[in-house]
Design an enzyme around this catalytic site. Structure first.
Site, mmCIF file in Angstrom:
data_model
loop_
_atom_site.group_PDB
_atom_site.id
_atom_site.type_symbol
_atom_site.label_atom_id
_atom_site.label_comp_id
_atom_site.label_asym_id
_atom_site.label_seq_id
_atom_site.Cartn_x
_atom_site.Cartn_y
_atom_site.Cartn_z
ATOM 1 N N GLU A 222 8.523 14.128 3.829
ATOM 2 C CA GLU A 222 7.524 15.036 4.372
ATOM 3 C C GLU A 222 6.101 14.479 4.233
ATOM 4 O OE1 GLU A 222 7.815 17.973 6.132
ATOM 5 O OE2 GLU A 222 5.645 17.771 6.241
ATOM 6 N N HIS B 267 4.221 18.894 1.393
ATOM 7 C CA HIS B 267 3.786 19.540 2.639
ATOM 8 C C HIS B 267 2.400 20.132 2.418
ATOM 9 C CE1 HIS B 267 3.615 22.174 6.096
ATOM 10 N NE2 HIS B 267 4.721 21.609 6.567
ATOM 11 N N ASP C 19 7.730 11.565 8.014
ATOM 12 C CA ASP C 19 8.004 12.296 9.262
ATOM 13 C C ASP C 19 6.797 12.342 10.203
ATOM 14 O OD1 ASP C 19 6.666 14.173 7.688
ATOM 15 O OD2 ASP C 19 8.003 15.841 8.175
ATOM 16 N N HIS C 20 5.574 12.415 9.625
ATOM 17 C CA HIS C 20 4.342 12.458 10.439
ATOM 18 C C HIS C 20 3.167 12.358 9.496
ATOM 19 C CE1 HIS C 20 4.166 16.525 8.921
ATOM 20 N NE2 HIS C 20 5.412 16.689 9.342
ATOM 21 N N THR D 231 7.941 17.829 11.999
ATOM 22 C CA THR D 231 9.184 17.390 11.342
ATOM 23 C C THR D 231 10.349 17.383 12.328
ATOM 24 O OG1 THR D 231 8.435 18.562 9.383
ATOM 25 C CG2 THR D 231 10.688 17.775 9.347
HETATM 26 C C1 GP9 Z 1 10.026 23.032 7.803
HETATM 27 C C2 GP9 Z 1 9.622 21.678 7.385
HETATM 28 C C3 GP9 Z 1 8.159 21.404 7.603
HETATM 29 O O1 GP9 Z 1 11.380 23.288 7.691
HETATM 30 O O2 GP9 Z 1 10.448 20.779 8.017
HETATM 31 O O3 GP9 Z 1 7.823 21.318 8.926
HETATM 32 P P1 GP9 Z 1 6.425 20.734 9.449
HETATM 33 O O4 GP9 Z 1 5.405 21.802 9.242
HETATM 34 O O5 GP9 Z 1 6.106 19.518 8.636
HETATM 35 O O6 GP9 Z 1 6.683 20.405 10.876
HETATM 36 MN MN MN Z 2 6.910 17.656 8.248
#
Ligand code: GP9
Ligand code: MN
Length: 615
Positions: free
Chosen positions: A255, A412, A471-472, A297
């Site tokens: 994340e 996150h 992921d980003h 994500t």
């Molecule tokens: C939510 C998690 C976070 O289930 O994958 O999502 P994001 O806000 O990073 O897209």
């Molecule tokens: Mn994410």
């Protein structure tokens, strides 16, 4: 004129304050870059066209209705402006209509939203508050007068002409490839040319168009797409093909982990000691760019599983759930794999419960499969160490070979973490977000280390190939000043795009480590993994190319319109020479822009037209 001002004071004041407010927000919050005088004029005038149309219509109404109409319109447009300003603070993007269907996710977003709201945001509504109070207490100060259409034709004609002139001006500077633009490749450009409110008129058009495309698309649409794909398809590296055949496949979505933390220290302590160690014995890709769109994500998951780009508006997990995709899990199921995803969030978040089934996952171990308590949760939910630990109870019983994706969560936004879980001190800078990011990244690094140890303990490690990806992005552009301090350089548009890099690590136990510096993105993962597993790419529809192919060309196109090759970077409507990191002749970027725009156009066409159902 004076009588006009006197008779229509509410109309004029609402119109002017809204125009001014929209201009200030567009210029200072959205930070649109203006490169010439014509662009500046268009930019200043463009909010006016939409506002003028809707406010002038109001002049035709009865006076009592007019008062309500103008104030409600002012409120609605202020809400639109404000929601976008808040959204932009973290996502550096504009809210699109398909995102409104994602509002089901809102509950879980609450921790993030509070972090983004500021006390001085009341200023966004100050005009509305003042006018509403005056209308209530001293309505005489804000007179309104009804105008009949036939008696005031000239006035309405003047308003009409102003609107047409503004729209005509915005058409002068059109993008190179108007056909690809219908896929709203570059939202900043759209805001600059048309203004925020007109953007929604355009977005509504795209929305309808997308729906129509799904109905009228047909098999013949494949021909051009096939031509495009075959032009860029590369043969796999024969030395790497099939080296992981039959092994378990483990993906770890890290994340919000960006590349800049890799190998970096804070107070002489490594931020990612475990990942740094793992990279020594893995394929590591330092020039791997984030290609996600508004679905973050889930967009990353989409790319690794389909080899297509995510859509430009909304999250494809929400907008095109029922399409045919030929997902990687589906494909691996045919090879005898058991497929599962692990994530400590509600199963419906990002529509995963439905989309996973479509992609071919046998099982989704979502939040309800974990023991989630107050002690083992923080921020968005279950802490990563507990998540991996509890996941192992299921993993050890999975039939082999398995394909399993693990989505971490602790790192996150807004990067909350209890003191007792800090393995490194926070950074100290003007940005609390960047400061807190350091310990949460370090925490996730630790969680992954423990997971890998558990895999070894369970005897699963040797038979597994591990793919770890950020992921980003994690630190939004609004924190670039602090980022500049951290990195010791100024963050210009070139460096800003370099910050869109996320780590990609492919670890095959027993393999020697290698740094592969090719410019790449998540669409390249699926072909690479297929080749490592010995599954031929063709005839599968894949937009990326094998990262280990000897003939690979460096290339990545991002959903904000940035395109990067080994020599050039096209970003913020400027062509950069990567050697000098300085702007160069715009034409130098034409070939990569052309490839990039078609690439996205064809991928979008497949999704909008659900074209894989014809394969
Ligand atoms: C939510 C998690 C976070 O289930 O994958 O999502 P994001 O806000 O990073 O897209
Ligand atoms: Mn994410």
């Amino acid at each position: 004129m004076r009588t006009f001002f006197h008779n229509h004071r509410l109309f004029i004041l609402c119109l002017l304050t809204l125009w001014l407010k929209t201009f200030i927000v567009s210029a200072f919050v959205f930070q649109v870059t203006i490169s010439n005088i014509l662009q500046a004029i268009v930019f200043i005038l463009n909010p006016l066209s939409f506002i003028l149309v809707f406010f002038t219509i109001g002049l035709l109404f009865y006076e009592k209705v007019q008062r309500w109409y103008f104030t409600i319109l002012l409120l609605l447009l202020s809400i639109t402006l404000y929601s976008n300003a808040v959204y932009f603070r973290e996502f550096t993007d504009i809210i699109t209509l398909p995102m409104l269907v994602m509002s089901g996710n809102a509950g879980d977003l609450s921790t993030s939203v509070f972090e983004l709201i500021k006390w001085y945001d009341i200023l966004f509504f100050i005009d509305f508050i003042v006018f509403a109070l005056l209308l209530w207490k001293r309505p005489g100060l804000l007179p309104v007068t009804q105008l009949g259409f036939s008696k005031n034709r000239r006035l309405f004609a003047v308003a009409g002409v102003i609107v047409l002139v503004v729209i005509a001006l915005s058409q002068v500077e059109r993008p190179q490839n108007p056909e690809t633009m219908t896929h709203s490749f570059d939202r900043e450009g759209l805001i600059k040319r048309y203004g925020l409110y007109n953007f929604y008129v355009y977005d509504a058009f795209l929305h309808t168009r997308t729906a129509v495309l799904a109905v009228i698309s047909e098999e013949d649409d494949w021909e051009d797409i096939e031509d495009h794909l075959s032009q860029y398809r590369k043969p796999p590296n024969p030395e790497a093909f099939g080296i992981a055949e039959g092994k378990n496949v483990v993906f770890i979505s890290m994340e919000s982990i960006e590349s800049f933390v890799i190998g970096e220290t804070v107070n002489d302590e490594e931020i990612t000691p475990y990942l740094n160690e793992l990279i020594e014995d893995s394929y590591y890709f330092p020039n791997f760019y984030d290609q996600t769109g508004q679905g973050k994500t889930s967009d990353a998951e989409f790319m690794i599983n389909t080899g297509l780009y995510p859509v430009g508006r909304g999250a494809v997990f929400h907008t095109h759930t029922d399409n045919e995709y030929m997902g990687l899990p589906d494909m691996l199921r045919d090879e005898g794999y058991y497929t599962a995803s692990f994530h400590g969030n509600d199963r419906t978040f990002y529509n995963r419960d439905v989309m996973y089934g479509n992609l071919g996952y046998d099982y989704y171990y979502s939040k309800s499969y974990f023991d989630v308590t107050e002690e083992n949760s923080v921020g968005w939910g279950l802490k990563d160490i507990d998540f991996f630990e509890q996941s192992m109870d299921y993993v050890k019983d999975l039939p082999e070979p398995f394909y399993a994706t693990f989505l971490t969560l602790t790192n996150h936004f807004p990067y909350e973490l209890d003191e007792e879980d800090h393995f490194i001190e926070p950074y100290t800078s003007s940005s609390d977000i960047l400061n807190r990011y350091i310990p949460t990244v370090r925490y996730t690094d630790e969680a992954i280390r423990l997971f890998m140890e558990d895999m070894k303990e369970e005897g699963l490690y040797e038979d597994t190939i591990f793919v770890l990806y950020g992921d980003h992005y994690g630190i939004a552009e609004s924190h670039n000043e602090a980022m500049g301090e951290f990195l010791g350089k100024e963050i210009d548009p070139f460096e800003n795009t370099q910050l869109a890099r996320v780590p990609l690590i492919i670890h095959i136990p027993g393999q020697e480590g290698e740094e592969v510096d090719t410019v790449a993105g998540k669409v390249d993962i699926k072909p690479t993994i297929m080749n490592l597993l010995g599954i031929p790419e063709y005839p599968h529809v894949l937009f990326g190319t094998d990262l280990l192919s000897n003939q690979r060309e460096d290339f990545a196109v991002l959903r904000n319109g940035t395109i990067i090759s080994n020599e050039y970077m096209y970003t913020a409507e400027t062509c950069y020479d990567k050697k000098t990191k300085a702007p160069t002749t715009p034409e130098s970027c034409d070939p990569i822009r052309d490839r990039g725009e078609w690439e996205i156009f064809y991928s979008d066409s497949i999704i909008y037209g659900d074209l894989l159902r014809f394969r």
